[in-house]
Design a protein around this motif. Structure first.
Motif, mmCIF file in Angstrom:
data_model
loop_
_atom_site.group_PDB
_atom_site.id
_atom_site.type_symbol
_atom_site.label_atom_id
_atom_site.label_comp_id
_atom_site.label_asym_id
_atom_site.label_seq_id
_atom_site.Cartn_x
_atom_site.Cartn_y
_atom_site.Cartn_z
ATOM 1 N N GLY A 1 16.400 49.309 74.582
ATOM 2 C CA GLY A 1 16.541 50.463 73.984
ATOM 3 C C GLY A 1 17.302 50.682 72.989
ATOM 4 N N VAL A 2 17.387 51.654 72.110
ATOM 5 C CA VAL A 2 18.648 52.080 71.140
ATOM 6 C C VAL A 2 19.799 52.416 71.790
ATOM 7 C CG1 VAL A 2 19.379 53.664 69.278
ATOM 8 C CG2 VAL A 2 16.899 52.630 69.380
ATOM 9 N N GLY A 3 19.805 53.060 72.690
ATOM 10 C CA GLY A 3 20.919 53.535 73.519
ATOM 11 C C GLY A 3 21.588 52.386 73.976
ATOM 12 N N GLU A 4 21.000 51.320 74.398
ATOM 13 C CA GLU A 4 21.632 50.062 74.869
ATOM 14 C C GLU A 4 22.276 49.489 73.757
ATOM 15 O OE1 GLU A 4 23.044 46.883 77.468
ATOM 16 O OE2 GLU A 4 22.348 49.183 77.989
ATOM 17 N N LEU B 1 27.157 47.833 70.888
ATOM 18 C CA LEU B 1 28.037 47.762 69.720
ATOM 19 C C LEU B 1 29.015 48.284 69.809
ATOM 20 C CD1 LEU B 1 25.000 48.635 67.072
ATOM 21 C CD2 LEU B 1 26.123 46.199 67.632
ATOM 22 N N GLU B 2 29.347 49.514 70.572
ATOM 23 C CA GLU B 2 30.550 50.219 70.902
ATOM 24 C C GLU B 2 31.511 49.301 71.643
ATOM 25 O OE1 GLU B 2 33.595 52.864 70.676
ATOM 26 O OE2 GLU B 2 31.707 52.723 69.783
ATOM 27 N N ARG B 3 30.917 48.578 72.535
ATOM 28 C CA ARG B 3 31.955 47.287 73.383
ATOM 29 C C ARG B 3 32.335 46.334 72.610
ATOM 30 N NH1 ARG B 3 27.918 48.375 77.521
ATOM 31 N NH2 ARG B 3 26.885 46.456 77.034
ATOM 32 N N LEU B 4 31.634 45.966 71.515
ATOM 33 C CA LEU B 4 31.925 45.099 70.594
ATOM 34 C C LEU B 4 32.871 45.685 69.601
ATOM 35 C CD1 LEU B 4 31.950 42.132 69.685
ATOM 36 C CD2 LEU B 4 29.756 42.950 68.265
ATOM 37 N N ARG B 5 32.770 46.872 69.134
ATOM 38 C CA ARG B 5 33.678 47.471 68.100
ATOM 39 C C ARG B 5 35.096 47.509 68.891
ATOM 40 N NH1 ARG B 5 36.036 52.210 66.603
ATOM 41 N NH2 ARG B 5 35.141 53.226 68.903
ATOM 42 N N ARG B 6 34.954 48.006 70.192
ATOM 43 C CA ARG B 6 36.466 48.147 70.814
ATOM 44 C C ARG B 6 37.185 46.823 71.010
ATOM 45 N NH1 ARG B 6 34.904 52.568 75.698
ATOM 46 N NH2 ARG B 6 34.401 54.168 74.280
ATOM 47 N N LEU C 1 21.129 45.169 62.553
ATOM 48 C CA LEU C 1 21.815 44.736 64.026
ATOM 49 C C LEU C 1 22.557 43.070 63.601
ATOM 50 C CD1 LEU C 1 19.699 45.507 67.015
ATOM 51 C CD2 LEU C 1 21.978 46.155 66.555
ATOM 52 N N PRO C 2 21.929 42.440 62.561
ATOM 53 C CA PRO C 2 22.386 41.207 62.428
ATOM 54 C C PRO C 2 23.768 41.289 61.842
ATOM 55 C CG PRO C 2 20.262 41.175 61.594
ATOM 56 C CD PRO C 2 20.571 42.345 61.907
ATOM 57 N N PHE C 3 24.252 42.229 60.937
ATOM 58 C CA PHE C 3 25.540 42.591 60.355
ATOM 59 C C PHE C 3 26.431 43.286 61.385
ATOM 60 C CE2 PHE C 3 22.357 42.413 56.897
ATOM 61 C CZ PHE C 3 22.900 41.602 56.013
ATOM 62 N N SER C 4 25.978 43.481 62.779
ATOM 63 C CA SER C 4 26.858 43.725 63.899
ATOM 64 C C SER C 4 27.054 42.605 64.864
ATOM 65 C CB SER C 4 26.365 44.961 64.399
ATOM 66 O OG SER C 4 26.467 46.260 63.541
#
Length: 401
Positions: free
Chosen positions: A107-110, A115-120, A215-218
Motif C-alpha cells: 500500500g501507499v502507506g507502507e 521512503l521516510e526510513r530511507l530519507r532519514r 518511485l524509481p527516483f526514490s
C-alpha cells in the motif's frame, strides 16, 4: 551423486532433474517482495515475472486466477507486491518457478513509511549536506540529459535551454523513467555521463506522475549513484509538489524540467543586458575619474609656479639679492661696532699699561729675582737692584737706606 556416476555409467537426465526437484521441494514456502512485470493470463492460470526493484534479478511466478483475483486491488504491471510463494522445479522442462498462494499489494502507506526510513538514513549519512553539493558551471559546454524516450520533459529542457542560449549542446540518454527497468537504466545512464569528460552538468528529468510512477527516483541504489557522481547533478522530477528522494542528494533541485533549463543555462539576453550595464557603469566610473584628474591638472596648471615659472624665479632672485644686501649691511654694522669696541679697549689698555706710567718719568725697582721693591726699608746696603725705565734698565748697588 558424482561418486555414483562415471563416463561408463552416467545417470539419465530425468533422474538428475528429479533429484533437483526433490531438493527444491524441501525448501518450503517463503514471503517475498518484488515488482510485477510481464503479467499474462492463460485460462485459469496467471503468469508473471517478479523483479527485484534494486538488482537486475527476476523470477517466474505462477498462480491460479482465484489467488490473483483475491488480491484487491488487483496487481498490474509495475505494482509492488508481497507474495507467499513455494519454489517448484518442473522436471519435464527443467525450469524453475514460484507458485504463489497469496498476493498482497504494497500500500501507499507502507511505501511512504519506507521512503521516510530511507530519507532519514541518507540524512544521517550526510548525503544531503550542503557542503557536499557542487556549484553549477556558468556556461556548460555539454549538458547530459537523462529522460524518457521522446518525452515532453526532454522537449521542455532542450527547447527552453536553446531559447536561452542557442549554442548549448546536449548529450541525451533516453531511458525508462518508470516501471521495473527505470532504476537500472537511469543508474547506467548516470554512470556513462559522469564518465564523459565533455559533460559539465547532468540533468535527470521526467514529467509528473503518481507516487508509484515516481518511485524509481526514490530508490536507494539510484539515490546513492547520484550522490557518488563527480559531475554536478540537477534533479527535475515531476512538478513543484513532487519530492522524490533524488532531490535531496542532487546538487540542485529544479521544480520542473523548464526550471532545470533556466538553472543550468544562462539567458543570452540577460547576459548581454548585464554586459551593457557593466560597460556603462565602467564608462561612468572611468569618465568620472578622468574628469576629476583633469580638474586637478587644470588647478595645478593655474598655479603661479606653473603658469609663469620665470616670474617665480625672478621673485626668488630678488629675495636672494635682498637677503644678500641685508646680510652685507648687518655684517658691516657688526664689523664697525667691533672695531670701535676694539679701539676703546686698546685705549684703555694703553692708559692702564705700566709702560705708559714709565713714560711719564717713573721707574720700577726690582731685585735680581724679579721681585718689585715697593719700600725703601726693604733694601739693605749692598743689595744689587735693577732700575727699569721705559726703554731700558740699569743695575745699581744700594749704599745706604
Amino acid at each position: 551423486m558424482s561418486a555414483k556416476t562415471s563416463p561408463e555409467a552416467p545417470l539419465p537426465i530425468r533422474s538428475v532433474l528429479q533429484m533437483v526437484a526433490q531438493w527444491i521441494g524441501r525448501l518450503g514456502t517463503v514471503w517475498v517482495e518484488g515488482q510485477i512485470t510481464e503479467l499474462t493470463a492463460r485460462g485459469g492460470t496467471i503468469f508473471l515475472t517478479l523483479r527485484d526493484p534494486v538488482a537486475n534479478v527476476s523470477a517466474r511466478v505462477t498462480c491460479s486466477r482465484g489467488v490473483y483475483e483475491a488480491s484487491l486491488p488487483r496487481p498490474v504491471d509495475g505494482a509492488r507486491v508481497v507474495m507467499h510463494v513455494k519454489p517448484d522445479f518442473w522436471v519435464n522442462k527443467g525450469s524453475f518457478a514460484f507458485t504463489a498462494t497469496e498476493i498482497r499489494p504494497v500500500g501507499v502507506g507502507e511505501l511512504l513509511a519506507r521512503l521516510e526510513r530511507l530519507r532519514r538514513l541518507i540524512i544521517s549519512e550526510g548525503l544531503t549536506n550542503a557542503d557536499r553539493k557542487r556549484r553549477l558551471p556558468f556556461l556548460p559546454s555539454t549538458i547530459g540529459l537523462v529522460c524518457g524516450r521522446d518525452s515532453a520533459a526532454e522537449r521542455d529542457v532542450i527547447e527552453n535551454a536553446r531559447r536561452r542560449w542557442p549554442a548549448v549542446r546536449f548529450k541525451v540518454e533516453a531511458v525508462a523513467v518508470q516501471g521495473p527497468y527505470a532504476v537500472g537504466e537511469v543508474t547506467e545512464a548516470l554512470r556513462r555521463l559522469d564518465a564523459d569528460r565533455e559533460v559539465d552538468v547532468i540533468i535527470v528529468t521526467r514529467g509528473g506522475g503518481s507516487l508509484e510512477d515516481l518511485l524509481p527516483f526514490s530508490d536507494e541504489s539510484l539515490v546513492r549513484a547520484v550522490a557518488a557522481c563527480r559531475t554536478p547533478v540537477v534533479s527535475a522530477i515531476g512538478h513543484e509538489q513532487d519530492s522524490p528522494l533524488i532531490d535531496l542528494v542532487a546538487d540542485v533541485r529544479a521544480s520542473t524540467p523548464t526550471d532545470a533549463a533556466k538553472k543550468v543555462v544562462p539567458d543570452v539576453g540577460e547576459q548581454l543586458t548585464l554586459v551593457r550595464q557593466l560597460r556603462d557603469r565602467g564608462r561612468r566610473v572611468l569618465g568620472g575619474w578622468l574628469d576629476r584628474e583633469l580638474s586637478w591638472l587644470r588647478s595645478v596648471q593655474s598655479r603661479p609656479s606653473l603658469a609663469d615659472p620665470v616670474r617665480e624665479l625672478d621673485r626668488r632672485a630678488e629675495q636672494v639679492d635682498a637677503l644678500r644686501e641685508r646680510a652685507r649691511r648687518c655684517l658691516g654694522s657688526s664689523l664697525d661696532r667691533s672695531a670701535d669696541s676694539l679701539e676703546h679697549l686698546r685705549a684703555r689698555l694703553v692708559a692702564l699699561s705700566p709702560a705708559a706710567t714709565l713714560e711719564r718719568g717713573y721707574a720700577i725697582v726690582q731685585r735680581p729675582t724679579g721681585e718689585v721693591v715697593r719700600l725703601a726699608g726693604e733694601v739693605k746696603p749692598g743689595d744689587e737692584l735693577t732700575v727699569r725705565f721705559p726703554d731700558d734698565r740699569v743695575t745699581v748697588t744700594a749704599t745706604s737706606t
